[in-house]
Design a protein around this motif. Sequence first.
Motif, PDB file in Angstrom:
ATOM      1  N   GLU A   1     -18.516  43.642  18.678  1.00 27.13           N
ATOM      2  CA  GLU A   1     -17.628  42.637  19.259  1.00 27.13           C
ATOM      3  C   GLU A   1     -17.662  42.707  20.783  1.00 27.13           C
ATOM      4  O   GLU A   1     -17.927  43.749  21.365  1.00 27.13           O
ATOM      5  CB  GLU A   1     -16.206  42.858  18.744  1.00 27.13           C
TER       6      GLU A   1
ATOM      7  N   SER B   1     -17.261  32.381  19.267  1.00 26.19           N
ATOM      8  CA  SER B   1     -15.796  32.394  19.184  1.00 26.19           C
ATOM      9  C   SER B   1     -15.206  32.095  20.568  1.00 26.19           C
ATOM     10  O   SER B   1     -15.916  32.151  21.574  1.00 26.19           O
ATOM     11  CB  SER B   1     -15.314  33.735  18.629  1.00 26.19           C
TER      12      SER B   1
ATOM     13  N   ARG C   1     -16.450  37.091  24.712  1.00 24.30           N
ATOM     14  CA  ARG C   1     -16.150  36.425  23.439  1.00 24.30           C
ATOM     15  C   ARG C   1     -16.361  37.455  22.321  1.00 24.30           C
ATOM     16  O   ARG C   1     -17.271  38.261  22.364  1.00 24.30           O
ATOM     17  CB  ARG C   1     -16.932  35.126  23.300  1.00 24.30           C
ATOM     18  N   LYS C   2     -15.455  37.389  21.347  1.00 18.58           N
ATOM     19  CA  LYS C   2     -15.446  38.413  20.302  1.00 18.58           C
ATOM     20  C   LYS C   2     -16.709  38.356  19.455  1.00 18.58           C
ATOM     21  O   LYS C   2     -17.296  39.380  19.136  1.00 18.58           O
ATOM     22  CB  LYS C   2     -14.215  38.197  19.417  1.00 18.58           C
ATOM     23  N   ASN C   3     -17.147  37.158  19.123  1.00 19.17           N
ATOM     24  CA  ASN C   3     -18.317  37.031  18.258  1.00 19.17           C
ATOM     25  C   ASN C   3     -19.367  36.153  18.925  1.00 19.17           C
ATOM     26  O   ASN C   3     -19.225  34.938  19.003  1.00 19.17           O
ATOM     27  CB  ASN C   3     -17.889  36.445  16.906  1.00 19.17           C
TER      28      ASN C   3
END
Length: 308
Positions: free
Chosen positions: A189, A233, A226-228
Amino acid sequence: MAAHVDPAFATPGAGDYEDFFEDATRLDAAIAAAGLENVWLHRRGEAKNLATGEVKKPGAGWQPWGVQSSNSLNMAVITPGFHPLQVELDVDRYPHWNVFQQNAGRRLHLAGVGLEGAGFEMVDAIRDLVADGGKIVVKTVQSKKGIWFNEISGPDDAQRFVDDAIMDIAFHMLGAPRAFLVQQHVTMEYEYRLFVVDGQVVTGAGAIEEHTPIDATCRPFNNAVRKNRALHSPIEDRPDIVDELVYFGQHIADEIKAGPGVNLTRYVLDVAIGENGPLIVEFNSMLNSGLYASDPTAVARKVNSLRS
Ligand SMILES: Nc1ncnc2c1ncn2[C@@H]1O[C@H](COP(=O)(O)OP(=O)(O)OP(=O)(O)O)[C@@H](O)[C@H]1O
Ligand SMILES: [Mg+2]
């Protein structure tokens, strides 16, 4: 400079948009760090000095600065004395480094296909990593020659994956031991790109494909992440996560500088947050890496300070 010029196709996603701003900001950075008189724009075998207009053929000791040769502005070249670039090529050996293997946050093996007993086979590597099935990521050790994401249902399915993969791989990789990095698929992540010069993490930015240095709101370490990465995301401002990743990256850079076996002065280190804390995604050479919203001027200044 880049803030005052525009690409030919001025819409994000129109192909050359990000490339344009990356090239423009790298050139901007070279000028800021080395001065106009030390920056030459390279085109079709000739280099033109940005201060005087003098044209020369680049010779031994000239160092290319940053832009990928396929990109729009061609190559900005700095005069002799810039720190040698050749060592950068060693970065492609990162799958072999202890510092990578010990900080990868995942089990992995170097393996080959069709080795006829002369090395560790990919099928055995996969079976060892996901004995009862699970997700794997297989990547060629040679940079940018392929990466496969796959769900393996069990030991028999490992052979099916290898047979499928063979259809994709270059002939010379068959029979080459340790040509592939076979990895467990793990959570990664908030992927973040760090630029390291002479053991120091000098700038960094989240792996946000549509960002270029123009989007930096916080330098030298941009806070947008961004997380993903794959799912695009939402972009979040997370100075807490960035701090943790920069701290981790500096620790890795310290280890590389102090440790034996890896002799690198400039490289790009991609990190992320895994299930048990920060991990290394991969290493790249600087000429092979997009900038995202990093600060190329910080890199240029540091490289220029190494001038011999
Ligand atoms: N072991 C893994 N587990 C989960 N995700 C992974 C793993 N390895 C790689 N990835 C994901 O795949 C992406 C690409 O991997 P990597 O950076 O190693 O290859 P690459 O060839 O440089 O691709 P790219 O140019 O897209 O970065 C990573 O940014 C990460 O999101
Ligand atoms: Mg990558």
